[in-house]
Design a protein around this motif. Structure first.
Motif, PDB file in Angstrom:
ATOM      1  N   GLN A  45     -15.007 123.628  29.038  1.00 35.83           N
ATOM      2  CA  GLN A  45     -16.076 124.077  28.539  1.00 35.83           C
ATOM      3  C   GLN A  45     -16.929 124.677  29.243  1.00 35.83           C
ATOM      4  N   ARG A  66     -15.491 128.036  30.261  1.00 34.95           N
ATOM      5  CA  ARG A  66     -15.553 128.954  29.221  1.00 34.95           C
ATOM      6  C   ARG A  66     -17.141 129.575  29.117  1.00 34.95           C
ATOM      7  N   THR A  67     -18.184 128.458  29.216  1.00 36.53           N
ATOM      8  CA  THR A  67     -19.554 128.995  29.221  1.00 36.53           C
ATOM      9  C   THR A  67     -19.811 129.882  30.034  1.00 36.53           C
ATOM     10  N   LYS A  98     -18.388 133.312  29.861  1.00 38.21           N
ATOM     11  CA  LYS A  98     -19.141 133.837  28.820  1.00 38.21           C
ATOM     12  C   LYS A  98     -20.331 134.436  29.242  1.00 38.21           C
TER      13      LYS A  98
END
Length: 345
Positions: free
Chosen positions: A195, A198-199, A202
């Motif tokens: 996670q 991914r963040t 992003k």
């Protein structure tokens, strides 16, 4: 018969104290998630690591060598001193501090953790022929090294791909949903690291888009009107993916660079989280990564020359964690190896 009007006491289902506690917890969630991420990285390292850091298994490490002049050795030593002095300051804070002190120390411990690792990384990159202090270049080069298996398995994970279509590599359990609690199993740790990757990717993609679109020379435009595009499709995101590079542990550590004046740091300071655990996790990650970079440097420099660098340390660093890592991490992996440094003319 007389009836008495009795005032009924209504006991609220949720007391003010409970409401307040819930509000504190709600406000603490972003900080708790951030703590979870770094605890998860540390957990993943501790679960997977062997006593020597896993470098001896890597062909990249075994092949690592450099041709260094004495001036090069001095330049590398300067970077190592910067790394070690910053780590010294970080450790001093952790040792001296109670919970309240550590809470307020985040203003400097976040950037310290980042900078000690970056200085050690630069020393390693110097021996690999990358001699720059440009953050973008360093980030790109270390991303490539991670993908090429220059780092042990526990920190060799990375994210790639376009916005909306990220892929996580070398973390087989990263697809599971990350919880809001401290990792107690490897599946929790990998889910939280996944996670975090991914963040972070992003955020990088969004920042890159903003940068690209703000520049008239690079902005993606409508084929019909020629105007700068406000809305992007997957195809547009794909066009900037090459600019992102790979997202690695070093990008995750980059999230620690929160300025002292930032409102975000206040969110952490005011949160109800375990600050001692946060600092311990950071320290463990710092020590692990710095140990890897020191071992690479020692291999390139030659163990004897590296031992000399350590022996000549400034007073505040003598008989410290630097020597301890030399004996427990660096020497065991290099003692049987021939020194690989060839002094250039």
């Amino acid at each position: 018969m007389t009836t008495m009007n009795m005032e009924t006491t209504i006991i609220p289902l949720v007391t003010d104290e409970q409401k307040q506690a819930e509000e504190i917890w709600r406000k603490s969630i972003p900080a708790q998630v951030f703590l979870n991420y770094f605890f998860a990285i540390n957990y993943h390292i501790q679960e997977a690591d062997d006593a020597m850091g896993g470098l001896q298994h890597l062909p990249f490490f075994r092949a690592h060598q450099a041709e260094l002049t004495e001036a090069d050795v001095q330049a590398i030593t300067k970077l190592l001193h910067a790394s070690w002095s910053t780590e010294y300051a970080l450790r001093a804070t952790a040792e001296l501090g109670d919970e309240d002190y550590l809470r307020n120390a985040l203003h400097w411990t976040f950037p310290q953790a980042y900078h000690t690792i970056m200085a050690g990384l630069q020393a390693f990159l110097y021996t690999a022929g990358v001699r720059s202090n440009n953050p973008s270049l360093i980030r790109r080069e270390v991303g490539r090294l991670v993908v090429r298996n220059a780092y042990p398995r526990p920190i060799s994970f990375y994210a790639a791909g376009a916005y909306g279509d990220f892929s996580i590599h070398r973390l087989p359990l990263a697809g599971y949903k990350a919880g809001l609690h401290i990792a107690s199993k490897e599946i929790d740790a990998q889910a939280q690291i996944g996670q975090f990757l991914r963040t972070t990717r992003k955020l990088k993609a969004q920042a890159t888009r903003q940068q690209v679109q703000a520049n008239p020379n690079t902005a993606l435009r409508s084929q019909k009107t020629g105007k700068v595009l406000d809305k992007w499709t997957a195809a547009h995101w794909q066009q900037i993916t090459w600019r992102l590079g790979y997202t690695t542990i070093f990008d995750l550590l980059g999230r620690l660079r929160i300025s002292q004046t930032s409102r975000e740091i206040e969110r952490f300071v005011e949160a109800e989280i375990d600050f001692k655990l946060f600092h311990q996790s950071l320290l463990n990650i710092v020590s692990y990564l710095n140990g890897i970079h020191e071992t690479y440097v020692a291999k390139a420099m030659g163990l004897e020359r590296y031992q000399q660098v350590v022996a000549e340390l400034p007073k505040h660093l003598q008989n410290s964690f630097v020597q301890e890592r030399l004996h427990t991490r660096v020497e065991p992996q290099l003692r049987d190896n021939e020194p690989t440094m060839r002094m250039a003319a």
